[in-house]
Design a protein around this motif. Structure first.
Motif, mmCIF file in Angstrom:
data_model
loop_
_atom_site.group_PDB
_atom_site.id
_atom_site.type_symbol
_atom_site.label_atom_id
_atom_site.label_comp_id
_atom_site.label_asym_id
_atom_site.label_seq_id
_atom_site.Cartn_x
_atom_site.Cartn_y
_atom_site.Cartn_z
ATOM 1 N N GLY A 1 -8.363 7.680 -5.766
ATOM 2 C CA GLY A 1 -9.414 7.676 -4.752
ATOM 3 C C GLY A 1 -10.368 6.500 -4.871
ATOM 4 O O GLY A 1 -11.550 6.621 -4.554
ATOM 5 N N TYR B 1 2.171 1.785 -3.511
ATOM 6 C CA TYR B 1 1.068 2.286 -4.338
ATOM 7 C C TYR B 1 0.890 3.789 -4.125
ATOM 8 O O TYR B 1 0.724 4.563 -5.080
ATOM 9 C CB TYR B 1 -0.196 1.520 -3.952
ATOM 10 C CG TYR B 1 -1.439 1.806 -4.762
ATOM 11 C CD1 TYR B 1 -1.749 1.037 -5.885
ATOM 12 C CD2 TYR B 1 -2.332 2.808 -4.391
ATOM 13 C CE1 TYR B 1 -2.907 1.268 -6.607
ATOM 14 C CE2 TYR B 1 -3.480 3.050 -5.113
ATOM 15 C CZ TYR B 1 -3.775 2.269 -6.221
ATOM 16 O OH TYR B 1 -4.927 2.514 -6.932
ATOM 17 N N ALA B 2 0.976 4.216 -2.854
ATOM 18 C CA ALA B 2 0.806 5.635 -2.533
ATOM 19 C C ALA B 2 2.002 6.454 -3.005
ATOM 20 O O ALA B 2 1.842 7.570 -3.503
ATOM 21 C CB ALA B 2 0.597 5.801 -1.033
ATOM 22 N N GLU C 1 -10.685 2.710 -3.586
ATOM 23 C CA GLU C 1 -10.182 1.643 -2.733
ATOM 24 C C GLU C 1 -10.365 0.269 -3.366
ATOM 25 O O GLU C 1 -9.521 -0.624 -3.196
ATOM 26 C CB GLU C 1 -10.884 1.692 -1.371
ATOM 27 C CG GLU C 1 -10.525 2.908 -0.534
ATOM 28 C CD GLU C 1 -9.059 2.930 -0.155
ATOM 29 O OE1 GLU C 1 -8.531 1.874 0.245
ATOM 30 O OE2 GLU C 1 -8.426 4.005 -0.274
ATOM 31 N N ASP D 1 -2.757 6.685 -5.308
ATOM 32 C CA ASP D 1 -3.850 6.984 -4.375
ATOM 33 C C ASP D 1 -4.714 8.139 -4.870
ATOM 34 O O ASP D 1 -5.849 8.313 -4.409
ATOM 35 C CB ASP D 1 -3.288 7.329 -2.991
ATOM 36 C CG ASP D 1 -3.165 6.099 -2.101
ATOM 37 O OD1 ASP D 1 -3.690 5.045 -2.491
ATOM 38 O OD2 ASP D 1 -2.542 6.202 -1.028
ATOM 39 N N HIS E 1 -3.116 1.616 6.485
ATOM 40 C CA HIS E 1 -3.506 1.217 5.137
ATOM 41 C C HIS E 1 -4.366 -0.029 5.205
ATOM 42 O O HIS E 1 -3.912 -1.046 5.638
ATOM 43 C CB HIS E 1 -2.271 0.941 4.283
ATOM 44 C CG HIS E 1 -1.607 2.200 3.794
ATOM 45 N ND1 HIS E 1 -2.261 3.131 3.047
ATOM 46 C CD2 HIS E 1 -0.350 2.652 3.992
ATOM 47 C CE1 HIS E 1 -1.425 4.121 2.766
ATOM 48 N NE2 HIS E 1 -0.264 3.862 3.334
ATOM 49 N N ARG F 1 -7.648 -0.240 -5.901
ATOM 50 C CA ARG F 1 -6.395 -0.516 -5.202
ATOM 51 C C ARG F 1 -6.359 -1.960 -4.707
ATOM 52 O O ARG F 1 -5.326 -2.641 -4.801
ATOM 53 C CB ARG F 1 -6.213 0.444 -4.029
ATOM 54 C CG ARG F 1 -4.842 0.320 -3.373
ATOM 55 C CD ARG F 1 -4.713 1.158 -2.115
ATOM 56 N NE ARG F 1 -5.475 0.612 -1.014
ATOM 57 C CZ ARG F 1 -5.244 0.890 0.266
ATOM 58 N NH1 ARG F 1 -4.280 1.740 0.589
ATOM 59 N NH2 ARG F 1 -5.987 0.369 1.222
ATOM 60 N N ALA G 1 0.825 -1.209 0.000
ATOM 61 C CA ALA G 1 0.000 0.000 0.000
ATOM 62 C C ALA G 1 0.859 1.259 0.000
ATOM 63 O O ALA G 1 0.527 2.255 -0.656
ATOM 64 C CB ALA G 1 -0.936 -0.009 1.212
ATOM 65 N N ASP G 2 1.975 1.232 0.728
ATOM 66 C CA ASP G 2 2.878 2.389 0.745
ATOM 67 C C ASP G 2 3.472 2.623 -0.635
ATOM 68 O O ASP G 2 3.604 3.768 -1.085
ATOM 69 C CB ASP G 2 3.993 2.173 1.761
ATOM 70 C CG ASP G 2 3.559 2.512 3.176
ATOM 71 O OD1 ASP G 2 2.358 2.773 3.371
ATOM 72 O OD2 ASP G 2 4.405 2.507 4.076
#
Length: 505
Positions: free
Chosen positions: A102, A93-94, A104, A99, A505, A107, A90-91
């Motif tokens: 928007g 990806y951000a 989820e 991110d 996350h 993602r 997740a980090d």
């Protein structure tokens, strides 16, 4: 004697929990469950050991809680999740800026594909297994529709370009290649067509063009009909890339399959420079002066340059051709040539059935070796050619060669796409669904390549190392306590190369 659980002090001062059985007076370790440095960790390991012992055993439900092991408080695992793995993904990806979508559910599709490529419906199972809240399968399918309707692909490509620019400066060179994704269906349609397959398949397929930076980080992906010629896919991808990022100057590197005079003219007319592999059929003419002066003698790594007029009529243009001879390549080429000669000899002598062979000359009923073709092949062994429109003042011959050899980064990305990510969308039938699927694959490829570059570990190794690190919430009596496992050496080697993981996350 039935297996039982025991605790043993280790040399490091930890307490090891083991499942042991005793036979003929000799204790034998059946399984080492783990080592703990505190009471909380010990309680968890004891609970795990009891559960392992109870696996497959029937038990009368008397409504009684399991008896605690002497000296150890009763512990109960309330929840468990692969928090380390999920937060690392997740980090990443951000950090890539994804991110900003928007979404989820989208993602979740991307990150689940990195963990275990599977169908959209089975994504729920993957997320459940690692202890992450999963959207409903209908929400996942809705995310695919949004991905196409809201042009997620374009937004992702913009974020990828921004990341590549931050990491390596403004991109001055891109690498391009094409692969095919086949479908196990009997009938063709407007998109899935039978065409030239690198895997020598005859199933309907689509073609995917991938544009990456010199490190292999993806910048653009496009889909084409399965029977479209590879040479005609490059211009649409480059045009889309240039328009998306308002690029006015770029060097594109592609393999020899893109080498046609018309295609190179189109690349040049679009404002791009190029470096492509050159076939060797023209090498005897390009290097005639060298062969006349020095015969077949080259020094290892020697670079020779020539100019060749490519195209016909008024459309013909002079192109710079760079050749390099390498001793190692010559040995490899000679081995290949000798194998082909042996094959042709067997066919000529009747020891092998008639078939097409490079060094075989057939005249009527006569079959013999084509010595002129063999001599030319040996003459060119060790040589490789490259065609470019970059003047030598802008890029030396060695720099041209080095840039071309970066093409393996595209192959590496394609291998990841087709193996680690299993990009073949066999369960999709409509163009829109296939296109949305490739958008998920594109995002997952970017996250995976980013993590590989940052950690030095393959995606497979990263997932296999971090997935077993299960963060748990343990209930001991009325107290609920979260507990994180301590990463082992392999996990720590990966985590230490990344920024501190972000909670939540």
């Amino acid at each position: 004697m039935s297996p039982f659980v025991r605790k043993v002090k280790t040399a490091s001062g930890a307490t090891a929990v083991q499942i042991v059985e005793k036979r003929s007076g000799v204790r034998r370790i059946v399984e080492h469950v783990g080592s703990a440095h505190d009471e909380l960790g010990l309680a968890l390991l004891m609970q795990q050991a009891r559960e392992k012992l109870a696996t497959g055993q029937d038990e009368l439900d008397l409504g009684l809680a399991p008896a605690p092991v002497a000296g150890t408080p009763a512990a109960r695992v309330v929840s468990s999740s692969s928090r380390w793995l999920w937060q690392v993904l997740a980090d990443a990806y951000a950090r890539l800026g994804f991110d900003a979508l928007g979404d989820e559910a989208f993602r979740a599709l991307v990150l689940a594909r990195l963990i275990e490529p599977t169908s959209k419906a089975d994504t729920v199972r993957v997320l459940d297994e690692i202890g992450v809240p999963s959207p409903h399968v209908n929400t996942l399918h809705a995310a695919l529709k949004r991905a196409r309707a809201k042009d997620y692909r374009g937004q992702l490509a913009g974020a990828c370009m921004a990341h590549a620019t931050r990491m390596r400066g403004t991109a001055a060179m891109v690498l391009y290649d094409v692969t095919t994704l086949h479908f196990e269906v009997a009938d063709e349609d407007d998109l899935r067509r039978v065409g030239m397959s690198k895997e020598h398949r005859v199933d309907p397929q689509v073609q995917v063009g991938l544009l990456v930076d010199p490190t292999g980080f993806p910048l653009e992906i496009q889909m084409f009909e399965g029977n479209k010629a590879e040479t005609t896919t490059l211009i649409p991808v480059l045009t889309a890339f240039a328009e998306r990022h308002t690029v006015t100057s770029m060097v594109v590197v592609a393999d020899a399959g893109m080498l046609s005079a018309a295609n190179l003219d189109a690349i040049e007319d679009a404002g791009f420079s190029f470096i492509v592999g050159s076939r060797l059929v023209k090498a005897p003419y390009d290097l005639a002066d060298h062969f006349e002066r020095h015969g077949n003698y080259f020094t290892d790594g020697q670079i020779l340059e020539s100019a060749r007029r490519m195209g016909t009529g008024k459309g013909a243009r002079s192109r710079r051709v760079v050749y390099q001879w390498k001793f190692k390549r010559q040995k490899h080429d000679d081995r290949t040539i000798n194998l082909m000669i042996t094959k042709a000899e067997k066919i000529a002598s009747g020891a092998a059935p008639m078939r097409k062979a490079r060094f075989l000359k057939v005249t009527g009923a006569s079959k013999e070796l084509d010595q002129a073709v063999i001599d030319r092949a040996h003459q060119l062994a060790g040589l490789k050619g490259y065609v470019t429109n970059l003047p030598i003042e802008h890029m030396s011959g060695q720099a041209v060669i080095d840039a071309y050899h970066d093409l393996w980064q595209v192959e590496r990305s394609f291998r990841m796409t087709k193996s680690d990510l299993r990009a073949r969308p066999v369960f999709h039938h409509q163009r829109e669904a296939i296109d949305a699927h490739l958008t998920v694959v594109f995002a997952a490829l970017a996250v995976g390549r980013h993590l590989q570059d940052a950690t030095g570990a393959t995606l497979k190794k990263l997932v296999q190392t971090l997935r077993p690190l299960r963060s748990v919430v343990i209930a001991i009596g009325d107290q609920t306590i979260p507990a994180d496992p301590q990463p082992d050496t392999d996990a720590r080697a990966i985590l230490d190369r990344l920024p501190p993981i972000s909670p939540g996350h």
